[in-house]
Design a protein around this motif. Structure first.
Motif, PDB file in Angstrom:
ATOM      1  N   GLU A  84      -4.083  -1.402 -62.233  1.00  0.00           N
ATOM      2  CA  GLU A  84      -4.124  -0.857 -63.717  1.00  0.00           C
ATOM      3  C   GLU A  84      -2.609  -0.299 -64.077  1.00  0.00           C
ATOM      4  O   GLU A  84      -2.264  -0.475 -65.042  1.00  0.00           O
ATOM      5  N   VAL A 138      -0.876  -1.617 -67.477  1.00  0.00           N
ATOM      6  CA  VAL A 138      -0.708  -0.749 -68.713  1.00  0.00           C
ATOM      7  C   VAL A 138       0.704  -0.679 -68.879  1.00  0.00           C
ATOM      8  O   VAL A 138       1.089  -0.639 -70.279  1.00  0.00           O
ATOM      9  N   GLN A 163      -2.676   2.112 -53.452  1.00  0.00           N
ATOM     10  CA  GLN A 163      -2.390   1.890 -54.903  1.00  0.00           C
ATOM     11  C   GLN A 163      -1.157   0.735 -54.957  1.00  0.00           C
ATOM     12  O   GLN A 163      -1.192  -0.053 -55.628  1.00  0.00           O
ATOM     13  N   THR A 214      -3.065   7.123 -64.113  1.00  0.00           N
ATOM     14  CA  THR A 214      -3.941   6.116 -62.819  1.00  0.00           C
ATOM     15  C   THR A 214      -3.896   7.128 -61.592  1.00  0.00           C
ATOM     16  O   THR A 214      -4.850   6.516 -60.817  1.00  0.00           O
ATOM     17  N   ASP A 215      -3.073   7.942 -61.255  1.00  0.00           N
ATOM     18  CA  ASP A 215      -3.339   8.706 -60.049  1.00  0.00           C
ATOM     19  C   ASP A 215      -4.541   9.564 -60.292  1.00  0.00           C
ATOM     20  O   ASP A 215      -5.132   9.280 -58.784  1.00  0.00           O
ATOM     21  N   ARG A 239      -9.189  -0.925 -69.406  1.00  0.00           N
ATOM     22  CA  ARG A 239      -7.690  -0.341 -69.202  1.00  0.00           C
ATOM     23  C   ARG A 239      -7.519   0.966 -69.079  1.00  0.00           C
ATOM     24  O   ARG A 239      -8.034   1.760 -69.847  1.00  0.00           O
ATOM     25  N   VAL A 240      -6.688   1.504 -68.039  1.00  0.00           N
ATOM     26  CA  VAL A 240      -6.353   2.890 -67.912  1.00  0.00           C
ATOM     27  C   VAL A 240      -4.967   3.164 -68.550  1.00  0.00           C
ATOM     28  O   VAL A 240      -4.020   2.575 -68.121  1.00  0.00           O
ATOM     29  N   VAL A 241      -5.230   3.577 -69.505  1.00  0.00           N
ATOM     30  CA  VAL A 241      -3.909   3.813 -70.669  1.00  0.00           C
ATOM     31  C   VAL A 241      -2.877   4.968 -70.152  1.00  0.00           C
ATOM     32  O   VAL A 241      -1.903   5.193 -70.690  1.00  0.00           O
ATOM     33  N   GLY A 242      -3.062   5.913 -69.205  1.00  0.00           N
ATOM     34  CA  GLY A 242      -2.299   7.050 -68.939  1.00  0.00           C
ATOM     35  C   GLY A 242      -3.196   7.953 -70.046  1.00  0.00           C
ATOM     36  O   GLY A 242      -3.631   7.580 -70.854  1.00  0.00           O
ATOM     37  N   LEU A 273      -2.832   5.668 -77.556  1.00  0.00           N
ATOM     38  CA  LEU A 273      -2.887   4.448 -76.972  1.00  0.00           C
ATOM     39  C   LEU A 273      -4.165   3.826 -76.443  1.00  0.00           C
ATOM     40  O   LEU A 273      -4.339   2.556 -76.693  1.00  0.00           O
TER      41      LEU A 273
END
Lengths: 338, 338
Positions: free
Chosen positions: A90, A94, A299, B73-74, B103-106, B111
């Motif tokens: 991801e 992104v 990761q 994402t972390d 979707r991992v957008v932060g 967003l």
């Protein structure tokens, strides 16, 4: 990149005009219902899907990678390895504005392949990341036959054309065994994950080869990655005539469960038996004693896989890609053999 | 279901024929390049996307739900709650042949909304599951304005029309406080997650209200869900004049980290301080002592969310849906106050 079926291929096969095929596939009038049916059937057979240029025209670039997992959803829920991998994937997507199409299909690689076929045939994905490589892996030939861009997390295999992200599992196994050899262990046990997975076989080979080099004896048992298995196998190992002095478990959940079983049996860790976890995770440091563990940058591995696939989709085949080696985090669960 | 922009709407706005709009949107010849550009621009403005019936004609039913996560994402990589939730969602999707677009957008809800807008505008999804409800949540109005089918994991909120999966967070808080009241604790601390999240505020309210009913004092501190925070806040709490006799942590990682800090400070758990984890996970039982924890059926929650969304997409609005209450798993980390 491999060629894909075009509208012209469908037209040729049916002996009709390209315009008729186009009308049929786009749901436009001007084509008879039975012709439309025949076009759709052939399109599906040939794995036709709308071309990237047609998508660009309608303002909808795809930018989607697919990931179908052949695992029970219950196992998926507790698999910290996979989630760290997914987080890495991801993080690349992104940055580049891509999305991930995900499906957990249960323990059924046929359904996984069928999922890829539908996603690809319907123009929903640009490519896939293939995980959980099997020893006999029928997915690979099927994916290559449908000319779906894919990268394999595993390999290398001599019959595989897709890019492979290769991990030195045997080398990782040697790291663990050498640590135990340094601590004078002579008789160890390896409680692996399921041997249907290629990486579990590679790990077993690595552990056995390193042990042979050091004149150590290895007992190998196959587990399912589940805590209950680790409990059962740990009891079996320590209640036999001459128990091993060190146990290597195939994942964090089995390691923690095995540690708990040893505590219940009043066997001191590390004084009587040392314990090593093949994967590091928040679990391995939460327990007492914290576990010596093989840690990898999972990761980072996910990032590498996503980058390799995006490169492939852009026309750049990266071949064999080495995934960085694991590091052994030595903690208090391993000590000099009794 | 809400109406969507149609080709006729686009044609009306531009004063051109529906046929011209159709040709433009389907990438067919017979329309001038500048007209095509204008059609695409208006289609994007109006959020037009291919109708389900057109998709059915081309043999590609969509059957995709979207999930965009505004998290780093972390954090995603270690969030066991979310992965159990996702496993529940997937278990429904696989039964019905649907897929998940992820979707991992932060940490960026703008967003996230933009991602929904693109997915919906480009006809990639049938609806979305909205998670991580914020106290001030601008996503909800934006999603409702684009008439994207959605269910909210949170609420109820009076300004929200979409189905809500409502959890009695205050009731869960009362469960914990009553357990500690039964053990004669008079002064407790609640180390919560970030107060930007609606559920964290509801939990704080619940803990405070229950404590007030029992005449207990509550210290509330805000953490980030990260282990480092729990360490810092635990030290601050126990090194003050009159430390609390019980600590409630907002997730499993903070609980385990807090327990470790107490051990380092040579404070006995549960004899001197009791510890409660708001979430149960493999971590909470791996530690010694195993932690008293609020356990919920997180996979079941994910299932409920997916089912509510599929119902909505099929035209059935379920309104407010109650998520089953948590249960308190009493283990050895809580005892009579000193």
């Amino acid at each position: 990149m491999a060629s894909r079926a075009t509208m012209a291929d469908i037209a040729r096969q049916l002996g009709i005009s390209k315009a008729a095929v186009s009308y049929a596939l786009n749901g436009q009038p001007g084509v008879a219902a039975d012709t439309r049916e025949r076009v759709l059937a052939v399109a599906q057979d040939l794995g036709w899907h709308p071309s990237a240029s047609a998508r660009a025209l309608t303002g909808s670039e795809l930018r989607v990678i697919g990931l179908a997992l052949s695992r029970p959803t219950d196992a998926f829920a507790v698999d910290s390895f996979f989630f760290r991998f997914l987080a890495g994937v991801e993080s690349v997507l992104v940055e580049r504005g891509w999305s991930l199409l995900l499906r957990v299909v249960g323990d059924n690689t046929d359904l996984e392949v069928e999922t890829y076929r539908r996603w690809w045939g319907e123009g929903r994905i640009d490519g896939v990341i293939v995980v959980d490589e099997r020893h006999h892996d029928e997915r690979i030939a099927a994916i290559e036959a449908m000319e779906l861009p894919a990268v394999l997390c595993g390999g290398p295999r001599k019959d595989v054309r897709m890019p492979c992200l290769w991990t030195d599992q045997a080398g990782d196994g040697a790291l663990v065994v050498e640590h135990l050899a340094d601590l004078a262990h002579r008789r160890i046990a390896h409680i692996s994950g399921p041997r249907i997975f290629a990486h579990e076989r590679a790990r077993q080979r690595g552990v056995r080869a390193a042990a042979a080099r050091h004149g150590m004896e290895v007992i190998t048992l196959e587990g399912s990655y589940a805590a209950a298995d680790a409990d059962k196998l740990t009891r079996r190992l320590v209640q036999q005539g001459e128990p091993p002095t060190a146990l290597i478990f195939g994942n964090d959940h089995m390691s923690v469960a095995g540690l708990r079983t040893l505590r219940e049996l009043e066997i001191a860790v590390p004084e009587q038996i040392s314990v090593v976890s093949w994967d590091d995770s928040p679990l391995t440091t939460a327990v007492d004693p914290p576990l010596t563990a093989l840690a990898r940058d999972t990761q980072g591995y996910g990032r590498q896989a996503a980058e390799a696939l995006l490169d492939l989709v852009a026309g750049r085949h990266r071949g064999r890609i080495a995934v960085p080696r694991s590091a052994l985090r030595v903690r208090s669960s391993t000590a000099i053999a009794p």
